[in-house]
Design a protein around this motif. Structure first.
Motif, PDB file in Angstrom:
ATOM      1  N   ARG A  77       0.944  -1.225  -0.052  1.00 37.08           N
ATOM      2  CA  ARG A  77       0.026   0.060  -0.044  1.00 37.08           C
ATOM      3  C   ARG A  77       0.973   1.411   0.195  1.00 37.08           C
ATOM      4  O   ARG A  77       0.325   2.330  -0.446  1.00 37.08           O
ATOM      5  N   ASN A 112       1.678   2.775  -3.824  1.00 38.11           N
ATOM      6  CA  ASN A 112       0.802   3.646  -4.479  1.00 38.11           C
ATOM      7  C   ASN A 112       0.257   4.815  -3.704  1.00 38.11           C
ATOM      8  O   ASN A 112      -0.750   5.242  -3.981  1.00 38.11           O
ATOM      9  N   ARG A 113       1.041   5.023  -2.607  1.00 38.26           N
ATOM     10  CA  ARG A 113       0.730   6.135  -1.548  1.00 38.26           C
ATOM     11  C   ARG A 113      -0.876   6.002  -0.976  1.00 38.26           C
ATOM     12  O   ARG A 113      -1.177   6.902  -0.284  1.00 38.26           O
ATOM     13  N   LEU A 114      -1.150   4.712  -0.711  1.00 43.67           N
ATOM     14  CA  LEU A 114      -2.265   4.636   0.144  1.00 43.67           C
ATOM     15  C   LEU A 114      -1.892   4.695   1.511  1.00 43.67           C
ATOM     16  O   LEU A 114      -2.802   5.067   2.370  1.00 43.67           O
ATOM     17  N   GLU A 161      -0.020  11.246  -8.098  1.00 40.14           N
ATOM     18  CA  GLU A 161      -1.256  10.989  -9.294  1.00 40.14           C
ATOM     19  C   GLU A 161      -0.692  10.104 -10.138  1.00 40.14           C
ATOM     20  O   GLU A 161      -1.261   9.212 -10.943  1.00 40.14           O
ATOM     21  N   ARG A 178      -0.183   6.691  -9.287  1.00 37.63           N
ATOM     22  CA  ARG A 178      -1.565   5.979  -9.179  1.00 37.63           C
ATOM     23  C   ARG A 178      -1.991   5.184 -10.516  1.00 37.63           C
ATOM     24  O   ARG A 178      -2.737   4.501 -10.870  1.00 37.63           O
ATOM     25  N   THR A 179      -1.636   6.129 -11.516  1.00 37.70           N
ATOM     26  CA  THR A 179      -2.194   5.847 -12.876  1.00 37.70           C
ATOM     27  C   THR A 179      -1.486   4.583 -13.552  1.00 37.70           C
ATOM     28  O   THR A 179      -1.814   4.050 -14.321  1.00 37.70           O
ATOM     29  N   MET A 224      -4.547  -1.558  -8.644  1.00 40.00           N
ATOM     30  CA  MET A 224      -4.652  -2.214  -7.175  1.00 40.00           C
ATOM     31  C   MET A 224      -5.980  -3.139  -7.095  1.00 40.00           C
ATOM     32  O   MET A 224      -6.908  -2.566  -7.606  1.00 40.00           O
ATOM     33  N   GLU A 259     -10.438   4.594  -0.872  1.00 36.35           N
ATOM     34  CA  GLU A 259      -9.016   3.912  -1.511  1.00 36.35           C
ATOM     35  C   GLU A 259      -9.067   3.579  -2.743  1.00 36.35           C
ATOM     36  O   GLU A 259      -8.143   3.831  -3.736  1.00 36.35           O
ATOM     37  N   ARG A 297      -8.971   6.472  -5.061  1.00 32.90           N
ATOM     38  CA  ARG A 297      -7.755   7.037  -5.261  1.00 32.90           C
ATOM     39  C   ARG A 297      -6.827   6.024  -6.056  1.00 32.90           C
ATOM     40  O   ARG A 297      -5.845   6.683  -6.842  1.00 32.90           O
ATOM     41  N   ALA A 298      -6.983   4.628  -5.651  1.00 28.26           N
ATOM     42  CA  ALA A 298      -5.779   3.822  -6.328  1.00 28.26           C
ATOM     43  C   ALA A 298      -6.124   3.930  -7.983  1.00 28.26           C
ATOM     44  O   ALA A 298      -5.114   3.756  -8.516  1.00 28.26           O
ATOM     45  N   VAL A 299      -7.339   4.134  -8.508  1.00 29.22           N
ATOM     46  CA  VAL A 299      -7.107   4.232 -10.088  1.00 29.22           C
ATOM     47  C   VAL A 299      -6.779   5.636 -10.296  1.00 29.22           C
ATOM     48  O   VAL A 299      -7.012   5.732 -11.694  1.00 29.22           O
ATOM     49  N   GLY A 300      -6.571   6.594  -9.470  1.00 32.40           N
ATOM     50  CA  GLY A 300      -6.111   7.866  -9.989  1.00 32.40           C
ATOM     51  C   GLY A 300      -6.791   9.187  -9.986  1.00 32.40           C
ATOM     52  O   GLY A 300      -6.594  10.063 -10.588  1.00 32.40           O
TER      53      GLY A 300
END
Lengths: 251, 396
Positions: free
Chosen positions: A54, A57-59, A82, A85-86, A90, B297, B300-303
């Motif tokens: 986690r 992707n900076r969760l 950002e 994350r793209t 996940m 979450e 956010r995870a998909v951007g």
């Protein structure tokens, strides 16, 4: 083992530390992942394995150390976060599909709003992905009407829709009924064989044996041991690894 | 086998006084007869007593001259007009304060909820203090505080506070310079209407194009442009300026002209809005927190950006939880506006109260007041329930 591994390092972690208040969850993790590699991370609960993927992707925010994903340094820079994350998809233990959107809209949401794709292109890609995970006929249904295994396959399609370089799986089969585990693992095996870089937190040792390039055993926020599945299963070096494997492989 | 079978009771063997289906029907009938009987008895008793005392229960008196003044009426009114007209003035005042109050409380409440949930410690604590203060003090006390310590303590007319520009605040109210339409303003008004309509159509079409074709269509900017350009065209089509500025001017002991709010309206509006906003903040906060953390979450995870997470994922799911208690808050605000009596703002209830004193018709007036509130409440919940059902349906 996959034949698609390259020498290009796509994830590089050095001395990653993470605290939750006083609790030291990650105590210096070093890991390099090459493009196309399939990594399986396992270990007892509370060992920091979920926390670790986690942070990628900076969760979760790491407080010390460096994480570089696909050449982008994970820092406090919002634009970097950002971008990473793209580049990373996940898949969660609890699926986390959006219950107010149809299956198709779950998958097209990010491509339309983040990648700014035309709707018909996003839908075309989404249908191809649903085809790939084996449930194109469910496109117009809502997540609440699907079985757990179907939901998790939609979640994989949703992550793939952003065309990520890396896929992160956080215990993807732990919340599933036994008969549904296989349908999800089949999709993941196919993905691994297609050359996707994957980091998978799981206790599915059959999956690890079949497709993992390397395995990492986590305990108390540290990497205790790593190696090829063959080394880990047949020649573990550390006592803790032996003990844990004997506990989960007993039956 | 045969002996066993004979001991089993068959369905048809149950005596009716032990059959639960029959018993349920009997219970329904008995309770219905009792309730209807009680209501009929109460009405008969009331009518008999009213007749004995010579009370008339008709609404004919509404046509008689009211004889009492209403300060700053929103529609034409003077004491020579009827009780019915006075009641209508009260109704408009109630609607005015309720509509502004609902809008104000929703905006303030939502902002407070977001502040309360913010990771900014100071902001979150300020919101918490505000909410706890307003939730734990009776509304009547708050209205008194606003009225007697703030709005009734404004300076005398001669010593009015003059804010930049011709805006005056004094004991008699807030006087604001306000643009009003001239007689030749028709093209201007029409062009505003067309502009807004066109902007909405263009916005919808271009936003769809953006979604379907994926090309940036600048829909917000273009529709904003339309809204601004059309009135300008309309302005130049008018002979002379379509607007004139109604500037408040001190004449003798009072101001004339301008847009005026009385201190009573201000106290009621501010008190009601701030009080209800505290409850709405909790409703909105509960709605947002009811959305699973995993949703945020995954989004956010998909951007998705922070704003997109809120508007595309969290809010659509939160609304489903927010709307039903929100309806109650809107109804509460409308009903609580009857506390206007305490600060001397003349809405439905206070006009009704004066009418009772003047015309001596307590029962019909109370009935009228109750029916008025009931109608407003039922209409509000009907409309919002329609909306609620629509968003609930999307969930399944």
């Amino acid at each position: 083992m996959t034949e698609t591994t390259t020498n290009e390092v796509i994830i590089s972690c050095k001395g990653v530390h993470k605290w939750f208040g006083d609790f030291h969850a990650l105590r210096g993790i070093d890991m390099d992942v090459h493009k196309g590699e399939v990594i399986v991370i396992f270990g007892p609960s509370g060992s920091g394995k979920s926390t670790f993927i986690r942070t990628l992707n900076r969760l979760e925010e790491h407080q010390e150390g460096d994480i570089i994903v696909d050449g982008i340094e994970l820092s406090h820079d919002v634009r970097n976060i950002e971008k990473i994350r793209t580049e990373t998809g996940m898949v969660f233990q609890q699926f986390n599909l959006f219950p107010h959107l149809s299956v198709l809209k779950n998958i097209t949401l990010a491509p339309i709003w983040v990648r700014k794709w035309p709707k018909d292109k996003a839908e075309k890609v989404a249908m191809e992905l649903l085809e790939r995970v084996g449930i194109p006929e469910q496109a117009q249904k809502f997540p609440g009407n699907l079985s757990g295994g179907q939901q998790q396959r939609v979640a994989i399609a949703r992550a793939l829709a952003m065309q990520p370089q890396i896929m992160l799986f956080d215990e993807p089969t732990s919340a599933l009924d036994p008969e549904m585990i296989k349908e999800v693992l089949d999709v993941m095996v196919e993905l691994a064989q297609s050359g996707m870089t994957m980091l998978v937190v799981t206790h599915e040792m059959g999956f690890a044996r079949a497709v993992a390039d390397r395995m990492y055993f986590f305990d108390e926020g540290l990497i205790v041991e790593s190696g090829t599945p063959h080394d880990i299963f047949h020649n573990p070096q550390e006592d803790r690894t032996k003990l844990f494997l004997s506990q989960i492989l007993q039956h | 086998m045969t002996t066993n079978q004979s001991s089993i009771q068959h369905k048809s063997d149950i005596p009716f006084y032990r059959d639960e289906r029959v018993l349920q029907i009997i219970a329904q009938v008995v309770s219905a007869v009792l309730i209807i009987g009680a209501v009929i008895w109460a009405i008969m008793n009331f009518l008999k007593a009213a007749e004995a005392r010579g009370m008339t229960l008709t609404l004919g008196f509404l046509k008689e001259a009211a004889g009492f003044p209403i300060s700053n009426p929103p529609i034409d009114y003077d004491p020579s007009m009827s009780f019915g007209r006075a009641f209508l003035v009260g109704l408009v005042n109630t609607l005015r304060v309720s509509v502004f109050g609902v809008i104000g409380a929703t905006i303030l409440g939502t902002l407070l909820a977001l502040a309360r949930l913010s990771t900014n410690w100071l902001l979150s604590r300020i919101a918490l203090a505000y909410i706890e203060f307003h939730r734990n003090i009776p509304l009547l006390v708050l209205l008194f505080i606003w009225y007697f310590t703030v709005f009734a303590k404004l300076p005398k007319v001669q010593e009015s506070i003059a804010w930049p520009g011709p805006v005056y605040v004094n004991l008699r109210g807030f006087y604001i310079t306000w643009p009003r339409l001239t007689e030749t303003s028709q093209p201007f008004v029409i062009s505003i209407g067309i502009g807004i309509l066109l902007a909405i159509i263009v916005y919808v079409i271009l936003r769809r194009r953006r979604e379907i074709a994926g090309k940036e269509t600048h829909y917000s900017r273009i529709s904003l442009g339309i809204v601004m350009i059309f009135p300008l065209i309309g302005w130049f089509l008018c002979t002379g300026s379509p607007l004139w500025l109604d500037v408040p001017i001190l004449e003798g002991f009072n101001f004339r002209g301008g847009l005026r709010f009385t201190p009573e309206f201000a106290a009621l509006f501010v008190g009601l809005t701030m009080y209800t906003a505290a409850f709405i903040a909790e409703v909105v906060r509960a709605g947002i927190q009811a959305v699973d953390r995993g949703q945020v979450e995954a989004a956010r995870a998909v951007g998705l950006s922070t704003g997109q997470v809120l508007s595309l994922v969290v809010m659509p799911q939160a609304l489903r939880v927010i709307i039903p208690p929100m309806i109650s808050q809107y109804l509460n605000l409308t009903k609580n506006s009857s506390l206007a009596l305490a600060v001397g703002f003349q809405e439905v209830f206070s006009v009704g109260k004066i009418t009772i004193n003047q015309a001596g018709r307590a029962v019909p007036v109370f009935a009228l007041v109750m029916v008025t509130y009931l109608t407003m409440s039922l209409l509000t919940s009907f409309v919002l329930n329609l909306y609620n059902r629509r968003i609930q349906f999307v969930m399944r």
